[in-house]
Write a protein that holds these residues in place. Structure first.
Motif, PDB file in Angstrom:
ATOM      1  N   ALA A  30       6.705 -48.718   7.719  1.00  0.00           N
ATOM      2  CA  ALA A  30       8.062 -48.207   7.960  1.00  0.00           C
ATOM      3  C   ALA A  30       8.000 -46.696   8.100  1.00  0.00           C
ATOM      4  N   GLU A  31       8.607 -46.182   9.160  1.00  0.00           N
ATOM      5  CA  GLU A  31       8.568 -44.735   9.441  1.00  0.00           C
ATOM      6  C   GLU A  31       9.995 -44.279   9.752  1.00  0.00           C
ATOM      7  N   VAL A  32      10.436 -43.181   9.113  1.00  0.00           N
ATOM      8  CA  VAL A  32      11.813 -42.726   9.358  1.00  0.00           C
ATOM      9  C   VAL A  32      11.991 -42.141  10.760  1.00  0.00           C
ATOM     10  N   GLY A  38       5.258 -35.595  15.289  1.00  0.00           N
ATOM     11  CA  GLY A  38       6.234 -34.693  14.686  1.00  0.00           C
ATOM     12  C   GLY A  38       5.951 -34.402  13.218  1.00  0.00           C
ATOM     13  N   ASN A  39       4.997 -35.097  12.639  1.00  0.00           N
ATOM     14  CA  ASN A  39       4.685 -34.879  11.215  1.00  0.00           C
ATOM     15  C   ASN A  39       3.464 -33.954  11.094  1.00  0.00           C
ATOM     16  N   ALA A  40       3.039 -33.721   9.844  1.00  0.00           N
ATOM     17  CA  ALA A  40       1.883 -32.836   9.632  1.00  0.00           C
ATOM     18  C   ALA A  40       0.657 -33.363  10.375  1.00  0.00           C
ATOM     19  N   SER A  41       0.494 -34.682  10.378  1.00  0.00           N
ATOM     20  CA  SER A  41      -0.704 -35.265  10.985  1.00  0.00           C
ATOM     21  C   SER A  41      -0.791 -34.951  12.485  1.00  0.00           C
ATOM     22  N   TRP A  42       0.355 -34.940  13.132  1.00  0.00           N
ATOM     23  CA  TRP A  42       0.415 -34.689  14.586  1.00  0.00           C
ATOM     24  C   TRP A  42      -0.049 -33.275  14.929  1.00  0.00           C
ATOM     25  N   ALA A  44      -2.329 -31.444  13.262  1.00  0.00           N
ATOM     26  CA  ALA A  44      -3.638 -31.086  12.694  1.00  0.00           C
ATOM     27  C   ALA A  44      -4.647 -30.687  13.774  1.00  0.00           C
ATOM     28  N   GLY A  45      -5.676 -29.967  13.314  1.00  0.00           N
ATOM     29  CA  GLY A  45      -6.751 -29.581  14.224  1.00  0.00           C
ATOM     30  C   GLY A  45      -7.689 -30.749  14.526  1.00  0.00           C
ATOM     31  N   GLY A  46      -7.828 -31.640  13.561  1.00  0.00           N
ATOM     32  CA  GLY A  46      -8.716 -32.789  13.746  1.00  0.00           C
ATOM     33  C   GLY A  46     -10.176 -32.487  13.427  1.00  0.00           C
ATOM     34  N   MET A  47     -10.405 -31.400  12.677  1.00  0.00           N
ATOM     35  CA  MET A  47     -11.792 -31.097  12.289  1.00  0.00           C
ATOM     36  C   MET A  47     -12.180 -31.979  11.104  1.00  0.00           C
ATOM     37  N   LEU A  48     -13.361 -32.588  11.204  1.00  0.00           N
ATOM     38  CA  LEU A  48     -13.920 -33.333  10.080  1.00  0.00           C
ATOM     39  C   LEU A  48     -15.077 -32.458   9.591  1.00  0.00           C
ATOM     40  N   LEU A 296      -2.904 -34.569   0.674  1.00  0.00           N
ATOM     41  CA  LEU A 296      -4.086 -34.444   1.556  1.00  0.00           C
ATOM     42  C   LEU A 296      -4.322 -33.012   2.040  1.00  0.00           C
ATOM     43  N   TYR A 297      -3.339 -32.131   1.826  1.00  0.00           N
ATOM     44  CA  TYR A 297      -3.539 -30.683   2.034  1.00  0.00           C
ATOM     45  C   TYR A 297      -4.149 -30.394   3.407  1.00  0.00           C
ATOM     46  N   ARG A 298      -5.272 -29.660   3.471  1.00  0.00           N
ATOM     47  CA  ARG A 298      -5.912 -29.319   4.763  1.00  0.00           C
ATOM     48  C   ARG A 298      -6.789 -30.444   5.292  1.00  0.00           C
ATOM     49  N   HIS A 299      -6.803 -31.601   4.582  1.00  0.00           N
ATOM     50  CA  HIS A 299      -7.889 -32.551   4.818  1.00  0.00           C
ATOM     51  C   HIS A 299      -7.417 -33.969   5.114  1.00  0.00           C
ATOM     52  N   GLY A 300      -6.295 -34.084   5.829  1.00  0.00           N
ATOM     53  CA  GLY A 300      -5.742 -35.419   6.062  1.00  0.00           C
ATOM     54  C   GLY A 300      -6.689 -36.337   6.823  1.00  0.00           C
ATOM     55  N   PHE A 301      -7.267 -35.847   7.898  1.00  0.00           N
ATOM     56  CA  PHE A 301      -8.160 -36.691   8.703  1.00  0.00           C
ATOM     57  C   PHE A 301      -9.519 -36.834   8.029  1.00  0.00           C
ATOM     58  N   LEU A 302      -9.897 -35.786   7.313  1.00  0.00           N
ATOM     59  CA  LEU A 302     -11.190 -35.815   6.627  1.00  0.00           C
ATOM     60  C   LEU A 302     -11.178 -36.777   5.437  1.00  0.00           C
ATOM     61  N   LEU A 303     -10.092 -36.771   4.675  1.00  0.00           N
ATOM     62  CA  LEU A 303     -10.124 -37.503   3.406  1.00  0.00           C
ATOM     63  C   LEU A 303      -9.304 -38.788   3.379  1.00  0.00           C
TER      64      LEU A 303
HETATM   65  C1  LIG Z   1      -1.673 -26.830  11.320  1.00  0.00           C
HETATM   66  C2  LIG Z   1      -2.440 -27.883  10.545  1.00  0.00           C
HETATM   67  C3  LIG Z   1      -3.783 -28.081  10.829  1.00  0.00           C
HETATM   68  C4  LIG Z   1      -4.500 -29.072  10.128  1.00  0.00           C
HETATM   69  N1  LIG Z   1      -5.800 -29.307  10.474  1.00  0.00           N
HETATM   70  C5  LIG Z   1      -6.486 -30.302   9.867  1.00  0.00           C
HETATM   71  C6  LIG Z   1      -7.812 -30.605  10.245  1.00  0.00           C
HETATM   72  O1  LIG Z   1      -8.371 -29.970  11.146  1.00  0.00           O
HETATM   73  N2  LIG Z   1      -8.459 -31.626   9.609  1.00  0.00           N
HETATM   74  C7  LIG Z   1      -7.865 -32.375   8.628  1.00  0.00           C
HETATM   75  O2  LIG Z   1      -8.510 -33.290   8.092  1.00  0.00           O
HETATM   76  N3  LIG Z   1      -6.589 -32.097   8.231  1.00  0.00           N
HETATM   77  C8  LIG Z   1      -5.895 -31.086   8.818  1.00  0.00           C
HETATM   78  N4  LIG Z   1      -4.610 -30.802   8.447  1.00  0.00           N
HETATM   79  C9  LIG Z   1      -4.032 -31.508   7.308  1.00  0.00           C
HETATM   80  C10 LIG Z   1      -3.409 -32.829   7.673  1.00  0.00           C
HETATM   81  O3  LIG Z   1      -2.637 -32.687   8.827  1.00  0.00           O
HETATM   82  C11 LIG Z   1      -2.520 -33.316   6.502  1.00  0.00           C
HETATM   83  O4  LIG Z   1      -3.285 -33.367   5.334  1.00  0.00           O
HETATM   84  C12 LIG Z   1      -2.022 -34.731   6.808  1.00  0.00           C
HETATM   85  O5  LIG Z   1      -1.356 -34.741   8.035  1.00  0.00           O
HETATM   86  C13 LIG Z   1      -1.096 -35.270   5.744  1.00  0.00           C
HETATM   87  O6  LIG Z   1      -0.840 -36.598   6.150  1.00  0.00           O
HETATM   88  P1  LIG Z   1       0.283 -37.499   5.499  1.00  0.00           P
HETATM   89  O7  LIG Z   1       0.186 -38.816   6.169  1.00  0.00           O
HETATM   90  O8  LIG Z   1       0.173 -37.428   4.008  1.00  0.00           O
HETATM   91  O9  LIG Z   1       1.655 -36.738   5.863  1.00  0.00           O
HETATM   92  P2  LIG Z   1       2.493 -36.704   7.230  1.00  0.00           P
HETATM   93  O10 LIG Z   1       1.617 -36.585   8.403  1.00  0.00           O
HETATM   94  O11 LIG Z   1       3.548 -35.676   7.031  1.00  0.00           O
HETATM   95  O12 LIG Z   1       3.165 -38.138   7.304  1.00  0.00           O
HETATM   96  C14 LIG Z   1       4.189 -38.548   6.417  1.00  0.00           C
HETATM   97  C15 LIG Z   1       5.112 -39.470   7.194  1.00  0.00           C
HETATM   98  O13 LIG Z   1       6.046 -40.071   6.309  1.00  0.00           O
HETATM   99  C16 LIG Z   1       7.294 -40.174   6.994  1.00  0.00           C
HETATM  100  N5  LIG Z   1       8.354 -40.384   6.004  1.00  0.00           N
HETATM  101  C17 LIG Z   1       8.957 -39.477   5.193  1.00  0.00           C
HETATM  102  N6  LIG Z   1       9.849 -40.091   4.386  1.00  0.00           N
HETATM  103  C18 LIG Z   1       9.825 -41.411   4.696  1.00  0.00           C
HETATM  104  C19 LIG Z   1      10.508 -42.573   4.187  1.00  0.00           C
HETATM  105  N7  LIG Z   1      11.403 -42.492   3.192  1.00  0.00           N
HETATM  106  N8  LIG Z   1      10.211 -43.791   4.730  1.00  0.00           N
HETATM  107  C20 LIG Z   1       9.317 -43.900   5.736  1.00  0.00           C
HETATM  108  N9  LIG Z   1       8.630 -42.834   6.255  1.00  0.00           N
HETATM  109  C21 LIG Z   1       8.873 -41.615   5.728  1.00  0.00           C
HETATM  110  C22 LIG Z   1       7.364 -38.858   7.756  1.00  0.00           C
HETATM  111  O14 LIG Z   1       8.302 -38.908   8.809  1.00  0.00           O
HETATM  112  C23 LIG Z   1       5.927 -38.724   8.249  1.00  0.00           C
HETATM  113  O15 LIG Z   1       5.753 -39.334   9.511  1.00  0.00           O
HETATM  114  C24 LIG Z   1      -3.865 -29.827   9.115  1.00  0.00           C
HETATM  115  C25 LIG Z   1      -2.512 -29.620   8.831  1.00  0.00           C
HETATM  116  C26 LIG Z   1      -1.797 -28.664   9.538  1.00  0.00           C
HETATM  117  C27 LIG Z   1      -0.322 -28.469   9.249  1.00  0.00           C
END
Ligand SMILES: Cc1cc2nc3c(=O)[nH]c(=O)nc-3n(C[C@H](O)[C@H](O)[C@H](O)COP(=O)(O)OP(=O)(O)OC[C@H]3O[C@@H](n4cnc5c(N)ncnc54)[C@H](O)[C@@H]3O)c2cc1C
Length: 322
Positions: A30-32, A38-42, A44-48, A296-303
Protein backbone atom coordinates in the motif's frame (compact mmCIF):
# COMPACT_ATOMS: atom_id res chain seq x y z
CA UNK A 1 -0.16 -18.76 3.10
CA UNK A 2 0.73 -15.73 5.24
CA UNK A 3 -0.96 -12.52 4.21
CA UNK A 4 1.32 -9.53 4.67
CA UNK A 5 0.57 -5.83 4.22
CA UNK A 6 3.65 -3.76 3.35
CA UNK A 7 3.11 -0.03 3.85
CA UNK A 8 5.28 2.20 1.66
CA UNK A 9 6.62 1.59 -1.85
CA UNK A 10 10.10 3.04 -1.40
CA UNK A 11 13.17 0.86 -1.65
CA UNK A 12 12.58 -0.56 1.86
CA UNK A 13 9.00 -1.60 1.10
CA UNK A 14 9.71 -3.06 -2.33
CA UNK A 15 12.75 -5.08 -1.26
CA UNK A 16 10.93 -6.59 1.71
CA UNK A 17 7.88 -7.30 -0.49
CA UNK A 18 10.21 -9.24 -2.79
CA UNK A 19 11.81 -11.17 0.05
CA UNK A 20 8.40 -12.11 1.50
CA UNK A 21 6.81 -13.04 -1.83
CA UNK A 22 9.85 -15.16 -2.70
CA UNK A 23 9.31 -17.06 0.56
CA UNK A 24 5.68 -17.76 -0.33
CA UNK A 25 3.80 -14.96 1.46
CA UNK A 26 0.76 -13.33 -0.10
CA UNK A 27 1.85 -9.68 -0.22
CA UNK A 28 -0.06 -6.43 -0.67
CA UNK A 29 1.90 -3.16 -0.99
CA UNK A 30 0.00 0.00 0.00
CA UNK A 31 1.42 3.37 -1.05
CA UNK A 32 -0.14 6.78 -0.33
CA UNK A 33 1.23 8.32 -3.52
CA UNK A 34 -0.45 7.77 -6.86
CA UNK A 35 2.58 6.05 -8.40
CA UNK A 36 6.16 4.91 -7.81
CA UNK A 37 8.48 7.86 -7.27
CA UNK A 38 8.61 11.22 -5.58
CA UNK A 39 10.01 9.68 -2.39
CA UNK A 40 13.57 9.60 -1.02
CA UNK A 41 14.28 6.40 -2.95
CA UNK A 42 13.44 8.05 -6.29
CA UNK A 43 16.04 10.77 -5.66
CA UNK A 44 18.93 8.53 -4.64
CA UNK A 45 22.25 8.32 -6.44
CA UNK A 46 22.12 4.53 -6.55
CA UNK A 47 25.70 4.03 -5.38
CA UNK A 48 26.36 0.68 -3.72
CA UNK A 49 29.54 1.95 -2.10
CA UNK A 50 30.09 0.39 1.34
CA UNK A 51 33.86 1.01 1.43
CA UNK A 52 33.61 4.69 0.51
CA UNK A 53 30.71 5.18 2.91
CA UNK A 54 32.85 3.78 5.74
CA UNK A 55 34.60 7.16 5.71
CA UNK A 56 31.73 8.56 7.77
CA UNK A 57 29.78 5.45 8.76
CA UNK A 58 30.07 2.48 11.10
CA UNK A 59 31.63 -0.84 10.06
CA UNK A 60 28.09 -2.28 9.85
CA UNK A 61 27.65 -0.45 6.56
CA UNK A 62 30.27 -2.80 5.10
CA UNK A 63 29.08 -5.93 6.90
CA UNK A 64 25.46 -5.39 5.88
CA UNK A 65 26.10 -3.77 2.51
CA UNK A 66 28.84 -5.75 0.81
CA UNK A 67 26.43 -8.41 -0.52
CA UNK A 68 23.84 -5.94 -1.74
CA UNK A 69 25.10 -5.69 -5.34
CA UNK A 70 24.71 -9.48 -5.62
CA UNK A 71 21.15 -9.24 -4.25
CA UNK A 72 20.21 -6.60 -6.83
CA UNK A 73 21.88 -8.51 -9.65
CA UNK A 74 20.21 -11.77 -8.64
CA UNK A 75 16.82 -10.06 -8.32
CA UNK A 76 17.03 -7.85 -11.42
CA UNK A 77 19.73 -9.24 -13.74
CA UNK A 78 21.57 -6.61 -15.78
CA UNK A 79 20.77 -3.73 -13.43
CA UNK A 80 24.07 -3.38 -11.57
CA UNK A 81 27.14 -1.73 -13.11
CA UNK A 82 30.34 -3.11 -11.65
CA UNK A 83 32.86 -0.37 -12.46
CA UNK A 84 34.05 0.76 -9.02
CA UNK A 85 34.15 4.27 -7.56
CA UNK A 86 36.76 6.91 -8.32
CA UNK A 87 37.53 9.47 -5.60
CA UNK A 88 39.48 12.58 -6.61
CA UNK A 89 40.48 15.88 -5.06
CA UNK A 90 42.19 19.00 -6.32
CA UNK A 91 45.85 19.45 -5.30
CA UNK A 92 44.84 21.99 -2.61
CA UNK A 93 42.60 19.33 -1.04
CA UNK A 94 45.34 16.69 -0.77
CA UNK A 95 44.81 16.47 2.99
CA UNK A 96 41.14 15.57 2.38
CA UNK A 97 42.24 12.73 0.14
CA UNK A 98 44.75 11.51 2.73
CA UNK A 99 42.05 11.63 5.41
CA UNK A 100 39.59 9.74 3.20
CA UNK A 101 42.23 7.09 2.43
CA UNK A 102 43.03 6.66 6.12
CA UNK A 103 39.40 6.19 7.08
CA UNK A 104 38.58 3.65 4.36
CA UNK A 105 40.00 0.43 2.87
CA UNK A 106 39.75 -1.73 -0.25
CA UNK A 107 41.09 1.06 -2.42
CA UNK A 108 44.22 1.68 -4.44
CA UNK A 109 45.96 5.02 -4.95
CA UNK A 110 45.81 6.28 -8.51
CA UNK A 111 47.98 8.90 -10.16
CA UNK A 112 47.20 11.20 -13.07
CA UNK A 113 47.89 8.50 -15.65
CA UNK A 114 45.75 5.90 -13.91
CA UNK A 115 42.90 8.41 -13.50
CA UNK A 116 43.08 9.15 -17.23
CA UNK A 117 42.99 5.42 -18.00
CA UNK A 118 39.87 4.96 -15.87
CA UNK A 119 38.11 8.15 -16.94
CA UNK A 120 39.60 9.60 -20.13
CA UNK A 121 37.47 12.75 -19.78
CA UNK A 122 39.27 13.56 -16.52
CA UNK A 123 42.75 13.32 -18.08
CA UNK A 124 45.06 16.04 -16.79
CA UNK A 125 42.51 17.36 -14.29
CA UNK A 126 43.54 15.53 -11.09
CA UNK A 127 46.97 14.42 -9.93
CA UNK A 128 45.86 11.84 -7.40
CA UNK A 129 42.88 9.85 -6.33
CA UNK A 130 41.61 6.60 -4.90
CA UNK A 131 39.98 3.77 -6.81
CA UNK A 132 37.53 1.45 -5.06
CA UNK A 133 37.38 -1.34 -7.66
CA UNK A 134 34.87 -3.49 -5.74
CA UNK A 135 32.07 -0.94 -5.65
CA UNK A 136 29.04 -0.80 -7.94
CA UNK A 137 26.07 1.35 -8.85
CA UNK A 138 22.59 1.13 -10.32
CA UNK A 139 19.92 3.50 -11.57
CA UNK A 140 17.48 3.72 -8.65
CA UNK A 141 14.50 4.66 -10.82
CA UNK A 142 15.00 1.73 -13.14
CA UNK A 143 15.50 -0.49 -10.10
CA UNK A 144 12.24 0.61 -8.42
CA UNK A 145 10.20 0.30 -11.60
CA UNK A 146 11.70 -3.06 -12.52
CA UNK A 147 11.08 -4.32 -9.00
CA UNK A 148 7.41 -3.33 -9.22
CA UNK A 149 7.08 -5.19 -12.54
CA UNK A 150 8.73 -8.25 -11.06
CA UNK A 151 6.59 -8.11 -7.93
CA UNK A 152 3.41 -7.89 -10.02
CA UNK A 153 4.56 -10.97 -11.92
CA UNK A 154 4.98 -12.66 -8.52
CA UNK A 155 1.30 -11.84 -7.77
CA UNK A 156 2.03 -9.00 -5.33
CA UNK A 157 -0.94 -6.61 -5.23
CA UNK A 158 -0.30 -2.84 -5.34
CA UNK A 159 -2.71 -0.30 -3.86
CA UNK A 160 -1.79 3.27 -4.82
CA UNK A 161 -3.37 6.34 -3.22
CA UNK A 162 -4.06 4.00 -0.36
CA UNK A 163 -5.87 5.35 2.67
CA UNK A 164 -5.67 3.69 6.07
CA UNK A 165 -6.08 -0.07 5.55
CA UNK A 166 -7.52 -2.25 8.31
CA UNK A 167 -4.75 -4.60 9.44
CA UNK A 168 -7.40 -7.18 10.37
CA UNK A 169 -7.33 -8.56 6.81
CA UNK A 170 -3.65 -9.46 7.19
CA UNK A 171 -1.58 -11.74 9.38
CA UNK A 172 1.27 -9.23 9.58
CA UNK A 173 2.02 -5.60 8.74
CA UNK A 174 5.47 -4.33 7.69
CA UNK A 175 5.75 -0.55 7.98
CA UNK A 176 8.24 0.99 5.53
CA UNK A 177 6.86 4.52 5.48
CA UNK A 178 10.19 6.32 5.94
CA UNK A 179 9.87 9.84 7.32
CA UNK A 180 6.08 9.47 7.65
CA UNK A 181 6.54 6.88 10.37
CA UNK A 182 6.10 8.51 13.77
CA UNK A 183 9.14 7.28 15.67
CA UNK A 184 10.69 9.41 18.38
CA UNK A 185 14.22 8.37 17.45
CA UNK A 186 13.90 9.18 13.76
CA UNK A 187 15.24 12.42 12.27
CA UNK A 188 15.43 13.73 8.74
CA UNK A 189 18.58 14.56 6.78
CA UNK A 190 17.73 16.68 3.77
CA UNK A 191 19.46 15.78 0.51
CA UNK A 192 19.32 18.02 -2.54
CA UNK A 193 20.29 16.73 -5.97
CA UNK A 194 20.38 17.66 -9.65
CA UNK A 195 19.99 15.78 -12.84
CA UNK A 196 22.15 17.17 -15.65
CA UNK A 197 22.35 16.17 -19.28
CA UNK A 198 25.34 16.74 -21.54
CA UNK A 199 26.94 14.90 -24.43
CA UNK A 200 30.26 16.60 -23.69
CA UNK A 201 31.27 14.51 -20.71
CA UNK A 202 31.23 10.78 -20.30
CA UNK A 203 32.00 8.87 -17.13
CA UNK A 204 32.02 5.13 -16.60
CA UNK A 205 31.44 5.13 -12.86
CA UNK A 206 30.48 7.35 -9.90
CA UNK A 207 33.13 9.97 -9.22
CA UNK A 208 33.41 11.60 -5.80
CA UNK A 209 35.06 14.99 -5.61
CA UNK A 210 36.45 15.69 -2.17
CA UNK A 211 36.23 19.16 -0.73
CA UNK A 212 36.42 20.30 2.91
CA UNK A 213 32.97 21.94 2.77
CA UNK A 214 31.10 20.56 -0.22
CA UNK A 215 32.07 17.01 -1.10
CA UNK A 216 29.89 15.83 -3.98
CA UNK A 217 29.50 12.89 -6.29
CA UNK A 218 28.40 12.49 -9.87
CA UNK A 219 26.76 9.27 -10.99
CA UNK A 220 26.47 8.62 -14.74
CA UNK A 221 23.11 7.41 -16.04
CA UNK A 222 21.80 6.33 -19.41
CA UNK A 223 21.20 8.81 -22.22
CA UNK A 224 23.93 11.31 -21.19
CA UNK A 225 22.33 12.03 -17.81
CA UNK A 226 24.32 12.65 -14.62
CA UNK A 227 22.99 12.66 -11.09
CA UNK A 228 24.83 15.26 -9.00
CA UNK A 229 24.44 14.89 -5.26
CA UNK A 230 23.97 15.57 -2.58
CA UNK A 231 23.65 17.99 0.28
CA UNK A 232 23.51 16.70 3.84
CA UNK A 233 21.43 19.07 5.95
CA UNK A 234 20.05 18.20 9.38
CA UNK A 235 16.44 19.05 8.56
CA UNK A 236 13.23 17.27 7.59
CA UNK A 237 12.14 20.17 5.40
CA UNK A 238 11.38 18.84 1.93
CA UNK A 239 10.78 22.17 0.18
CA UNK A 240 12.54 23.03 -3.09
CA UNK A 241 16.32 23.18 -3.46
CA UNK A 242 17.86 26.43 -2.18
CA UNK A 243 19.85 28.80 -4.38
CA UNK A 244 22.94 28.17 -2.25
CA UNK A 245 22.73 24.39 -2.63
CA UNK A 246 22.09 24.69 -6.34
CA UNK A 247 25.18 26.89 -6.68
CA UNK A 248 27.32 24.54 -4.60
CA UNK A 249 26.30 21.46 -6.57
CA UNK A 250 26.80 23.23 -9.90
CA UNK A 251 30.15 24.66 -8.80
CA UNK A 252 31.34 21.23 -7.80
CA UNK A 253 30.18 19.66 -11.07
CA UNK A 254 31.96 22.47 -12.94
CA UNK A 255 35.09 21.87 -10.85
CA UNK A 256 35.03 18.20 -11.81
CA UNK A 257 34.73 19.08 -15.49
CA UNK A 258 34.05 22.54 -16.99
CA UNK A 259 31.85 21.00 -19.71
CA UNK A 260 29.19 20.57 -17.03
CA UNK A 261 28.83 24.36 -17.28
CA UNK A 262 27.03 23.83 -20.59
CA UNK A 263 24.87 20.95 -19.38
CA UNK A 264 21.08 21.16 -19.31
CA UNK A 265 19.54 21.11 -15.85
CA UNK A 266 16.94 18.41 -16.34
CA UNK A 267 15.69 18.23 -12.78
CA UNK A 268 16.34 19.38 -9.24
CA UNK A 269 15.09 17.31 -6.34
CA UNK A 270 14.95 17.14 -2.57
CA UNK A 271 14.65 13.96 -0.54
CA UNK A 272 14.65 13.56 3.21
CA UNK A 273 16.69 10.62 4.45
CA UNK A 274 15.21 8.91 7.50
CA UNK A 275 17.95 8.37 10.11
CA UNK A 276 18.33 6.98 13.63
CA UNK A 277 20.89 8.56 16.00
CA UNK A 278 23.73 6.23 14.91
CA UNK A 279 22.76 6.53 11.22
CA UNK A 280 22.22 2.77 10.99
CA UNK A 281 18.92 1.20 9.91
CA UNK A 282 16.74 -0.91 12.17
CA UNK A 283 14.22 -3.69 11.82
CA UNK A 284 11.95 -3.39 14.84
CA UNK A 285 8.94 -5.29 16.10
CA UNK A 286 6.24 -3.05 17.56
CA UNK A 287 4.01 -4.00 20.47
CA UNK A 288 1.08 -4.58 18.09
CA UNK A 289 3.14 -7.18 16.20
CA UNK A 290 3.89 -4.97 13.19
CA UNK A 291 7.46 -4.88 11.93
CA UNK A 292 9.12 -1.63 10.90
CA UNK A 293 12.09 -1.13 8.58
CA UNK A 294 13.45 2.37 8.78
CA UNK A 295 16.47 4.63 9.26
CA UNK A 296 18.12 3.76 5.95
CA UNK A 297 19.73 7.23 5.92
CA UNK A 298 22.29 7.50 3.03
CA UNK A 299 22.12 3.77 2.39
CA UNK A 300 18.67 2.77 1.18
CA UNK A 301 19.80 0.82 -1.88
CA UNK A 302 22.93 -0.43 -0.17
CA UNK A 303 21.31 -1.75 2.99
CA UNK A 304 17.66 -2.53 2.19
CA UNK A 305 18.43 -6.07 0.93
CA UNK A 306 19.97 -6.95 4.32
CA UNK A 307 17.10 -5.26 6.17
CA UNK A 308 14.53 -7.08 4.03
CA UNK A 309 16.16 -10.41 4.85
CA UNK A 310 16.20 -9.59 8.58
CA UNK A 311 12.55 -8.55 8.50
CA UNK A 312 11.49 -11.67 6.57
CA UNK A 313 13.39 -13.90 9.03
CA UNK A 314 11.66 -12.15 11.93
CA UNK A 315 8.27 -12.38 10.32
CA UNK A 316 8.52 -16.03 9.34
CA UNK A 317 9.99 -17.07 12.69
CA UNK A 318 7.32 -15.07 14.52
CA UNK A 319 4.61 -16.68 12.39
CA UNK A 320 5.99 -20.13 13.15
CA UNK A 321 5.58 -19.37 16.88
CA UNK A 322 1.88 -18.53 16.45
C1 LIG B 1 19.75 12.89 -2.60
C2 LIG B 1 19.85 11.48 -2.05
C3 LIG B 1 20.83 10.63 -2.53
C4 LIG B 1 20.92 9.32 -2.04
N1 LIG B 1 21.85 8.47 -2.58
C5 LIG B 1 21.90 7.18 -2.18
C6 LIG B 1 22.80 6.27 -2.76
O1 LIG B 1 23.57 6.64 -3.67
N2 LIG B 1 22.81 4.98 -2.33
C7 LIG B 1 21.96 4.53 -1.35
O2 LIG B 1 22.02 3.34 -1.00
N3 LIG B 1 21.09 5.39 -0.75
C8 LIG B 1 21.04 6.69 -1.14
N4 LIG B 1 20.15 7.56 -0.56
C9 LIG B 1 19.35 7.12 0.57
C10 LIG B 1 18.08 6.42 0.17
O3 LIG B 1 17.45 7.14 -0.85
C11 LIG B 1 17.15 6.32 1.40
O4 LIG B 1 17.82 5.68 2.44
C12 LIG B 1 15.93 5.47 1.03
O5 LIG B 1 15.29 6.01 -0.09
C13 LIG B 1 14.93 5.36 2.16
O6 LIG B 1 13.95 4.46 1.66
P1 LIG B 1 12.56 4.23 2.38
O7 LIG B 1 11.86 3.19 1.57
O8 LIG B 1 12.78 3.99 3.84
O9 LIG B 1 11.82 5.66 2.28
P2 LIG B 1 11.06 6.36 1.05
O10 LIG B 1 11.78 6.16 -0.21
O11 LIG B 1 10.77 7.75 1.50
O12 LIG B 1 9.70 5.55 0.94
C14 LIG B 1 8.68 5.63 1.91
C15 LIG B 1 7.35 5.49 1.19
O13 LIG B 1 6.30 5.36 2.13
C16 LIG B 1 5.17 6.06 1.62
N5 LIG B 1 4.23 6.31 2.72
C17 LIG B 1 4.29 7.25 3.70
N6 LIG B 1 3.26 7.10 4.55
C18 LIG B 1 2.53 6.05 4.12
C19 LIG B 1 1.35 5.38 4.60
N7 LIG B 1 0.71 5.78 5.72
N8 LIG B 1 0.88 4.30 3.91
C20 LIG B 1 1.50 3.89 2.78
N9 LIG B 1 2.63 4.47 2.28
C21 LIG B 1 3.14 5.53 2.95
C22 LIG B 1 5.79 7.30 1.01
O14 LIG B 1 4.92 7.94 0.10
C23 LIG B 1 7.03 6.71 0.33
O15 LIG B 1 6.75 6.31 -0.99
C24 LIG B 1 20.04 8.88 -1.02
C25 LIG B 1 19.05 9.74 -0.54
C26 LIG B 1 18.95 11.03 -1.04
C27 LIG B 1 17.85 11.94 -0.53
Amino acid sequence: MRRVLVKGAGVAGLTVAHELAARGASVTVAEVRSRIGGNASWLAGGMLAPWCERESAEEAVITLGKASADWWERTLPGLVTRAGTLVVGHARDASELARFAARTRNHESVDEEAIAALEPNLAGRFRQGLFFAGETHLDPRRALEALVDKLRAMAVVFLFQAGEIAPSGFDRVVDCTGMARADDDLRGVRGEMLLLRTRDVSLARPVRLLHPRHPIYIVPRADHHFMVGATMIESDHDGPITARSLMELLNAAYALHPAFGEAEIVETGVGVRPAYPDNLPRVKRRKDGAITINGLYRHGFLLSPAMATQAADLLFNASADN
